[in-house]
Design a protein around this motif. Structure first.
Motif, PDB file in Angstrom:
ATOM      1  N   GLN A  26       0.858  -1.184   0.000  1.00 16.09           N
ATOM      2  CA  GLN A  26       0.000   0.000   0.000  1.00 16.09           C
ATOM      3  C   GLN A  26       0.891   1.230   0.000  1.00 16.09           C
ATOM      4  O   GLN A  26       1.790   1.343   0.839  1.00 16.09           O
ATOM      5  CB  GLN A  26      -0.895   0.026   1.234  1.00 16.09           C
ATOM      6  CG  GLN A  26      -1.845  -1.145   1.380  1.00 16.09           C
ATOM      7  CD  GLN A  26      -2.596  -1.108   2.707  1.00 16.09           C
ATOM      8  OE1 GLN A  26      -2.325  -0.247   3.553  1.00 16.09           O
ATOM      9  NE2 GLN A  26      -3.519  -2.029   2.891  1.00 16.09           N
ATOM     10  N   ARG A  66      11.027  -2.348  -7.025  1.00 18.94           N
ATOM     11  CA  ARG A  66       9.846  -3.030  -7.545  1.00 18.94           C
ATOM     12  C   ARG A  66       9.543  -4.199  -6.620  1.00 18.94           C
ATOM     13  O   ARG A  66      10.383  -5.082  -6.424  1.00 18.94           O
ATOM     14  CB  ARG A  66      10.072  -3.507  -8.980  1.00 18.94           C
ATOM     15  CG  ARG A  66       8.815  -4.057  -9.656  1.00 18.94           C
ATOM     16  CD  ARG A  66       9.057  -4.312 -11.139  1.00 18.94           C
ATOM     17  NE  ARG A  66       7.872  -4.832 -11.806  1.00 18.94           N
ATOM     18  CZ  ARG A  66       6.855  -4.106 -12.247  1.00 18.94           C
ATOM     19  NH1 ARG A  66       6.903  -2.791 -12.090  1.00 18.94           N
ATOM     20  NH2 ARG A  66       5.817  -4.647 -12.843  1.00 18.94           N
ATOM     21  N   ASP A 108       6.426  -6.997  -5.516  1.00 14.96           N
ATOM     22  CA  ASP A 108       5.146  -7.614  -5.879  1.00 14.96           C
ATOM     23  C   ASP A 108       4.563  -6.997  -7.146  1.00 14.96           C
ATOM     24  O   ASP A 108       3.347  -6.758  -7.253  1.00 14.96           O
ATOM     25  CB  ASP A 108       4.140  -7.497  -4.728  1.00 14.96           C
ATOM     26  CG  ASP A 108       4.551  -8.268  -3.486  1.00 14.96           C
ATOM     27  OD1 ASP A 108       5.523  -9.045  -3.565  1.00 14.96           O
ATOM     28  OD2 ASP A 108       3.907  -8.094  -2.439  1.00 14.96           O
ATOM     29  N   GLN A 139       4.920  -4.001  -8.250  1.00 14.36           N
ATOM     30  CA  GLN A 139       4.580  -2.589  -8.128  1.00 14.36           C
ATOM     31  C   GLN A 139       5.847  -1.751  -8.000  1.00 14.36           C
ATOM     32  O   GLN A 139       6.731  -2.051  -7.195  1.00 14.36           O
ATOM     33  CB  GLN A 139       3.685  -2.370  -6.903  1.00 14.36           C
ATOM     34  CG  GLN A 139       3.138  -0.957  -6.794  1.00 14.36           C
ATOM     35  CD  GLN A 139       1.958  -0.890  -5.849  1.00 14.36           C
ATOM     36  OE1 GLN A 139       1.391  -1.906  -5.467  1.00 14.36           O
ATOM     37  NE2 GLN A 139       1.569   0.310  -5.471  1.00 14.36           N
ATOM     38  N   ASP A 140       5.932  -0.695  -8.810  1.00 11.64           N
ATOM     39  CA  ASP A 140       7.079   0.209  -8.750  1.00 11.64           C
ATOM     40  C   ASP A 140       6.906   1.184  -7.594  1.00 11.64           C
ATOM     41  O   ASP A 140       5.825   1.749  -7.398  1.00 11.64           O
ATOM     42  CB  ASP A 140       7.216   0.987 -10.064  1.00 11.64           C
ATOM     43  CG  ASP A 140       7.595   0.087 -11.233  1.00 11.64           C
ATOM     44  OD1 ASP A 140       8.397  -0.843 -11.024  1.00 11.64           O
ATOM     45  OD2 ASP A 140       7.071   0.303 -12.345  1.00 11.64           O
TER      46      ASP A 140
END
Length: 326
Positions: A24, A222, A224, A226-227
């Motif tokens: 998140q 990076r 999972d 996601q950047d």
């Protein structure tokens, strides 16, 4: 460091509950500190839906900026301040009589307990080669069993510093990958600065009972799929035995984590307490210049530009309402 917002928000932090693994991104907000000669910081904790990560309850990053920091004496209760410069030198003075310089790679840890006051000013050792100020300051909430203890201060110039795969790790607080910091802690937690020394995917061992978050300082990661770029706080949840991250050489980040904090907190201005009454009493003691917060040497009338203290802002005129994780 002082939270010098003119109208600081009162934050009620309910007891935390563990989250499973996630990524998140929580955006930072810009906050001015220390008056007209102070600095602006980027604040990523607390958040409306994320008040704590373990016992970590506050995270400011500042700079790079001109080497000028002037934060006059101000009080704290119920927390530890963790100061970690990335560039530039900070002079710390407190009501215990501490007067030290903290440089990049060195850790200042101040335990407020029932009450302490301190100041932070930039220090130019050589004006011809002054570095821009850049650094981090964290707060760690003290548990009920320790929050009324006597205040204390410690500085650590030697911290665990080791390689793990393609990562260079320096442990600030707690333990990571079998390496433990000498800094005093009062709850199970970890804090570390980590840099990628090779390109590609690296594995970072984690304590699965902890929830974790990280803040990218340089480069990008990076995780999972996601950047993650510098700026937001990346909350990673709990339940991870290891973290798989992809980074380019030179990317750098800080990792924080700990067992979910099980006590409800009320935070306002520079105080971490359990009730509004606790905060009202601490504010009254600071404004009355009571013995709870002794004077910080070097800031009397003879100090010129460094004279004075930061007054407490007005208290809110409404009762607190609990804030939930979102």
């Amino acid at each position: 460091m002082s939270n010098a917002e003119e109208n600081p928000e009162t934050i009620t932090c309910p007891a935390a509950t563990a989250h499973g693994p996630c990524v998140q991104l929580w955006p930072a907000r810009e906050v001015p500190l220390g008056g007209v000669r102070g600095v602006s910081v980027s604040r990523t904790l607390p958040q409306r839906g994320l008040p704590t990560v373990g016992a970590w309850c506050f995270l400011d990053s500042f700079g790079p900026a001109e080497p000028e920091m002037s934060v006059l004496p101000h009080p704290h209760i119920g927390l530890q301040t963790v100061t970690w410069p990335l560039s530039g030198v900070i002079r710390h003075r407190d009501s215990l009589g501490s007067d030290v310089l903290v440089r990049p790679g060195e850790l200042n840890l101040m335990t407020a307990g029932n009450g302490i006051a301190h100041s932070e000013f930039s220090w130019l050792e050589d004006s011809s080669s002054a570095e821009p100020m850049r650094g981090l300051q964290f707060w760690v909430a003290l548990p009920e069993s320790s929050r009324h203890d006597e205040p204390a201060f410690e500085q650590h110039r030697e911290l665990p510093d080791f390689d793990s795969g393609g990562l260079r790790i320096r442990v600030l607080l707690g333990e990571l990958a079998g390496h433990r910091s000498p800094a005093t802690t009062f709850s199970p937690l970890v804090g570390a600065e980590i840099s990628a020394t090779t390109d590609g995917v690296n594995m970072l061992p984690l304590e699965p009972s902890f929830e974790h978050a990280l803040l990218v300082l340089d480069g990008s990661l990076r995780i999972d799929g996601q950047d993650i770029a510098p700026g937001p706080l990346a909350f990673l949840g709990a339940g991870r035995h290891e973290l798989s991250l992809e980074a380019e050489t030179g990317s750098r980040f800080v990792l924080i984590g700990g067992e979910p904090f099980t006590e409800e907190l009320v935070m306002w201005w520079n105080f971490v307490a359990r009730s509004q009454e606790d905060i009202e009493a601490a504010r009254q003691d600071w404004e009355a210049q009571s013995g709870r917060f002794p004077a910080v040497a070097g800031h009397g009338p003879e100090a010129g530009a460094e004279a004075g203290r930061i007054p407490a802002p007005p208290l809110p005129n409404v009762r607190l309402t609990p804030r939930r994780r979102g």
